[in-house]
Write a protein that holds these residues in place. Sequence first.
Motif: not given
Length: 256
Positions: A68, A195, A190-191, A204, A200, A208-209, A212
């Motif tokens: 991250s 979340n 993005s985080n 997703r 959400k 990056d979501q 990963s």
Amino acid sequence: MAVTQVIRSEWTKIRSVASTVWTLSLALLVTIAFGMLISAVVNHEYGDMSREDKLTFDPTYTSFAGTSLGQLAMIVFGVLVVANEYSTGMIRTSLAAVPQRATFLFSKIAVATALAFVVSLVTSFLAFFSGQAMLGDHSASLGDSGVLRAIIGGALYMTLIAVFSMGVASMLRSPMLSLGILMPFFFLISNILGNVSATKKVGRFLPDQAGSKIMQVVKPFDDDTPYGPWGGLGIMCLWVLAALIGGYVLLKRRDA
């Protein structure tokens, strides 16, 4: 100019820039160091974890916790590889020497991608082994199911982050603007989107979501993601392809 000559020229330019060394070195060091730290903390607190958390504990993914932060250095690398020539004005000289813009852009990206992948692969293996050393009795081994896929996938993920950044930098042409958009997007936005319950399902599918997931060996009980590890990486590849196409189209249409 022949493609091989352009590639050789781009290799010379990339390796002669100091930022190439320090950004890739930082990506390696931060990814490994932070992964070791998180793994050590998790190992210390493992006894206090709930039964459900223990059943879904993923030692491999834990060792990649540093990704991250390491990906931020990869973003800087990708942006500087492309946008530095715009900020210094060298882009005019480069395009005068290589008027075939597709050859120029994709030779640069090919060289930078190969370099990023080599560093990412070394980083991924070192992050795994150092992280497992910190996890002690709760560690995974290289021969466990899904572990090697996750390690190689981690290298692909870091590489694709760099390539995506190259595509965005090709479109924006400014190092500051590119970093000003990419850094907060990957580190914060993005985080949040991934979340928060309201966003959400959209989050997703961000690069990056989705990407990963390739580093994940054990799927959490509450994970209802509609794709698997390779599907997630495929979604990320589509984002990267879109960024590269956008970068090429704008490079072809605009003046240097």
